[in-house]
Design a protein around this motif. Structure first.
Motif, PDB file in Angstrom:
ATOM      1  N   VAL A  39       0.844  -1.206   0.000  1.00 42.14           N
ATOM      2  CA  VAL A  39       0.000   0.000   0.000  1.00 42.14           C
ATOM      3  C   VAL A  39       0.876   1.251   0.000  1.00 42.14           C
ATOM      4  CG1 VAL A  39      -1.840   1.256   1.187  1.00 42.14           C
ATOM      5  CG2 VAL A  39      -1.869  -1.262   1.156  1.00 42.14           C
ATOM      6  N   GLU A  40       1.896   1.272   0.870  1.00 42.16           N
ATOM      7  CA  GLU A  40       2.809   2.422   0.919  1.00 42.16           C
ATOM      8  C   GLU A  40       3.581   2.564  -0.393  1.00 42.16           C
ATOM      9  OE1 GLU A  40       2.844   4.826   3.145  1.00 42.16           O
ATOM     10  OE2 GLU A  40       1.262   3.704   4.168  1.00 42.16           O
ATOM     11  N   ALA A  41       3.919   1.422  -0.998  1.00 50.36           N
ATOM     12  CA  ALA A  41       4.635   1.456  -2.280  1.00 50.36           C
ATOM     13  C   ALA A  41       3.763   2.035  -3.388  1.00 50.36           C
ATOM     14  CB  ALA A  41       5.109   0.056  -2.649  1.00 50.36           C
ATOM     15  N   MET A  42       2.444   1.871  -3.264  1.00 52.65           N
ATOM     16  CA  MET A  42       1.522   2.472  -4.241  1.00 52.65           C
ATOM     17  C   MET A  42       1.547   4.000  -4.124  1.00 52.65           C
ATOM     18  SD  MET A  42      -1.667  -0.215  -3.971  1.00 52.65           S
ATOM     19  CE  MET A  42      -2.626   0.303  -5.400  1.00 52.65           C
ATOM     20  N   ILE A  43       1.582   4.496  -2.895  1.00 55.71           N
ATOM     21  CA  ILE A  43       1.673   5.947  -2.650  1.00 55.71           C
ATOM     22  C   ILE A  43       3.002   6.462  -3.207  1.00 55.71           C
ATOM     23  CG2 ILE A  43       1.800   7.741  -0.873  1.00 55.71           C
ATOM     24  CD1 ILE A  43      -0.986   6.446  -1.033  1.00 55.71           C
ATOM     25  N   GLN A  44       4.071   5.748  -2.897  1.00 46.97           N
ATOM     26  CA  GLN A  44       5.409   6.148  -3.358  1.00 46.97           C
ATOM     27  C   GLN A  44       5.469   6.182  -4.888  1.00 46.97           C
ATOM     28  OE1 GLN A  44       8.572   3.691  -1.797  1.00 46.97           O
ATOM     29  NE2 GLN A  44      10.079   4.603  -3.180  1.00 46.97           N
ATOM     30  N   ARG A  45       4.887   5.187  -5.530  1.00 46.83           N
ATOM     31  CA  ARG A  45       4.889   5.112  -6.997  1.00 46.83           C
ATOM     32  C   ARG A  45       4.224   6.356  -7.585  1.00 46.83           C
ATOM     33  NH1 ARG A  45       4.465   5.503 -11.662  1.00 46.83           N
ATOM     34  NH2 ARG A  45       4.511   3.950 -13.294  1.00 46.83           N
ATOM     35  N   THR A  63       5.667   0.230  -6.582  1.00 45.23           N
ATOM     36  CA  THR A  63       6.974   0.443  -7.210  1.00 45.23           C
ATOM     37  C   THR A  63       7.557  -0.916  -7.609  1.00 45.23           C
ATOM     38  OG1 THR A  63       8.075   0.258  -5.081  1.00 45.23           O
ATOM     39  CG2 THR A  63       7.446   2.484  -5.791  1.00 45.23           C
ATOM     40  N   ASP A  64       8.576  -0.877  -8.461  1.00 40.21           N
ATOM     41  CA  ASP A  64       9.261  -2.116  -8.847  1.00 40.21           C
ATOM     42  C   ASP A  64       9.846  -2.813  -7.619  1.00 40.21           C
ATOM     43  OD1 ASP A  64       8.623  -1.833 -11.507  1.00 40.21           O
ATOM     44  OD2 ASP A  64      10.572  -1.007 -12.081  1.00 40.21           O
ATOM     45  N   ALA A  65      10.362  -2.030  -6.698  1.00 40.82           N
ATOM     46  CA  ALA A  65      10.975  -2.601  -5.492  1.00 40.82           C
ATOM     47  C   ALA A  65       9.952  -3.340  -4.635  1.00 40.82           C
ATOM     48  CB  ALA A  65      11.641  -1.503  -4.678  1.00 40.82           C
ATOM     49  N   ALA A  66       8.678  -3.003  -4.798  1.00 39.02           N
ATOM     50  CA  ALA A  66       7.628  -3.610  -3.971  1.00 39.02           C
ATOM     51  C   ALA A  66       7.061  -4.897  -4.569  1.00 39.02           C
ATOM     52  CB  ALA A  66       6.509  -2.601  -3.751  1.00 39.02           C
ATOM     53  N   LYS A  67       7.597  -5.329  -5.701  1.00 38.60           N
ATOM     54  CA  LYS A  67       7.079  -6.559  -6.318  1.00 38.60           C
ATOM     55  C   LYS A  67       7.129  -7.741  -5.350  1.00 38.60           C
ATOM     56  CE  LYS A  67       7.951  -5.448 -11.079  1.00 38.60           C
ATOM     57  NZ  LYS A  67       7.657  -5.986 -12.331  1.00 38.60           N
ATOM     58  N   LYS A  68       8.108  -7.731  -4.448  1.00 38.88           N
ATOM     59  CA  LYS A  68       8.225  -8.824  -3.476  1.00 38.88           C
ATOM     60  C   LYS A  68       7.043  -8.861  -2.512  1.00 38.88           C
ATOM     61  CE  LYS A  68      11.171  -6.178  -0.279  1.00 38.88           C
ATOM     62  NZ  LYS A  68      10.953  -4.871  -0.888  1.00 38.88           N
ATOM     63  N   GLU A  69       6.280  -7.768  -2.454  1.00 37.74           N
ATOM     64  CA  GLU A  69       5.115  -7.698  -1.561  1.00 37.74           C
ATOM     65  C   GLU A  69       3.843  -8.257  -2.210  1.00 37.74           C
ATOM     66  OE1 GLU A  69       5.773  -6.975   1.418  1.00 37.74           O
ATOM     67  OE2 GLU A  69       7.679  -5.930   1.200  1.00 37.74           O
ATOM     68  N   VAL A  70       3.925  -8.603  -3.502  1.00 35.01           N
ATOM     69  CA  VAL A  70       2.760  -9.136  -4.218  1.00 35.01           C
ATOM     70  C   VAL A  70       2.701 -10.643  -4.008  1.00 35.01           C
ATOM     71  CG1 VAL A  70       1.672  -9.439  -6.473  1.00 35.01           C
ATOM     72  CG2 VAL A  70       2.865  -7.297  -5.944  1.00 35.01           C
ATOM     73  N   LEU A  71       1.579 -11.123  -3.502  1.00 40.41           N
ATOM     74  CA  LEU A  71       1.385 -12.546  -3.228  1.00 40.41           C
ATOM     75  C   LEU A  71       0.704 -13.245  -4.409  1.00 40.41           C
ATOM     76  CD1 LEU A  71       0.187 -12.113   0.449  1.00 40.41           C
ATOM     77  CD2 LEU A  71       2.503 -12.614  -0.352  1.00 40.41           C
ATOM     78  N   SER A  72      -0.201 -12.524  -5.073  1.00 35.92           N
ATOM     79  CA  SER A  72      -0.876 -13.050  -6.265  1.00 35.92           C
ATOM     80  C   SER A  72      -1.403 -11.871  -7.071  1.00 35.92           C
ATOM     81  CB  SER A  72      -2.017 -13.996  -5.874  1.00 35.92           C
ATOM     82  OG  SER A  72      -2.940 -13.347  -5.023  1.00 35.92           O
ATOM     83  N   SER A  73      -1.522 -12.052  -8.382  1.00 36.35           N
ATOM     84  CA  SER A  73      -1.995 -10.975  -9.254  1.00 36.35           C
ATOM     85  C   SER A  73      -3.475 -10.703  -9.006  1.00 36.35           C
ATOM     86  CB  SER A  73      -1.787 -11.355 -10.717  1.00 36.35           C
ATOM     87  OG  SER A  73      -0.405 -11.454 -10.996  1.00 36.35           O
ATOM     88  N   ALA A  74      -3.822  -9.424  -9.014  1.00 36.53           N
ATOM     89  CA  ALA A  74      -5.217  -9.038  -8.801  1.00 36.53           C
ATOM     90  C   ALA A  74      -5.426  -7.609  -9.277  1.00 36.53           C
ATOM     91  CB  ALA A  74      -5.591  -9.154  -7.325  1.00 36.53           C
ATOM     92  N   ILE A  75      -6.693  -7.289  -9.461  1.00 37.44           N
ATOM     93  CA  ILE A  75      -7.061  -5.920  -9.828  1.00 37.44           C
ATOM     94  C   ILE A  75      -8.316  -5.538  -9.054  1.00 37.44           C
ATOM     95  CG2 ILE A  75      -8.328  -6.773 -11.843  1.00 37.44           C
ATOM     96  CD1 ILE A  75      -7.592  -4.133 -13.238  1.00 37.44           C
TER      97      ILE A  75
END
Length: 145
Positions: A39-45, A63-75
């Motif tokens: 969530v914070e990475a979304m603000i930063q982006r 952000t690209d750096a936050a990809k490790k925080e993604v558990l599964s793809s979603a929208i």
């Protein structure tokens, strides 16, 4: 990617872009698709490069750096009939539809591409903004391949 009905939110309103982005991130977090740090990475982006895409849409994502925080793809698809300004008072950039995304690997690029193709026709955005039900949103978006 399959659209999850529980991640479609109609008739929302936000006082500013950060509140709108946090809401999108919170939906993804509560559904178990991302860690809370995303969530914070979304603000930063958005601070690094606006997530406003034109044609009344914004695509909040991490952000690209936050990809490790993604558990599964979603929208998550959030309808904001009164709009939320991603610009300034002098140069407003109003979004009425928010597509909050989280993608594993490079899947976020594919998701953004599909959204961009669909939303390149502003009539499609208007239909989404005017949709009266979750099923109507799903039907509109299922026309995208």
């Amino acid at each position: 990617m399959e659209i999850q009905k529980e991640l479609i939110k109609l008739n929302q309103s936000f006082s500013n872009q950060e509140e709108a982005i946090r809401y999108c991130g919170q939906q993804l977090f509560e559904a178990g698709h991302v860690n809370e740090a995303y969530v914070e990475a979304m603000i930063q982006r958005n601070e690094e490069l606006s997530v406003y895409m034109g044609n009344f849409i914004a695509i909040p994502h991490g952000t690209d750096a936050a990809k490790k925080e993604v558990l599964s793809s979603a929208i998550t698809i959030v309808q904001v009939p009164s709009g939320v300004n991603f610009g300034t008072e002098e140069d407003p950039k109003v979004a009425t539809i928010l597509f909050g995304i989280a993608g594993l690997g490079d899947e976020h690029l594919e998701i953004i591409q599909k959204i961009s193709i669909f939303c390149a026709d502003v009539d499609n955005v208007v239909k989404l903004a005017d949709a009266q039900s979750v099923d109507e949103v799903v039907a509109l978006l299922n026309t995208v391949d």
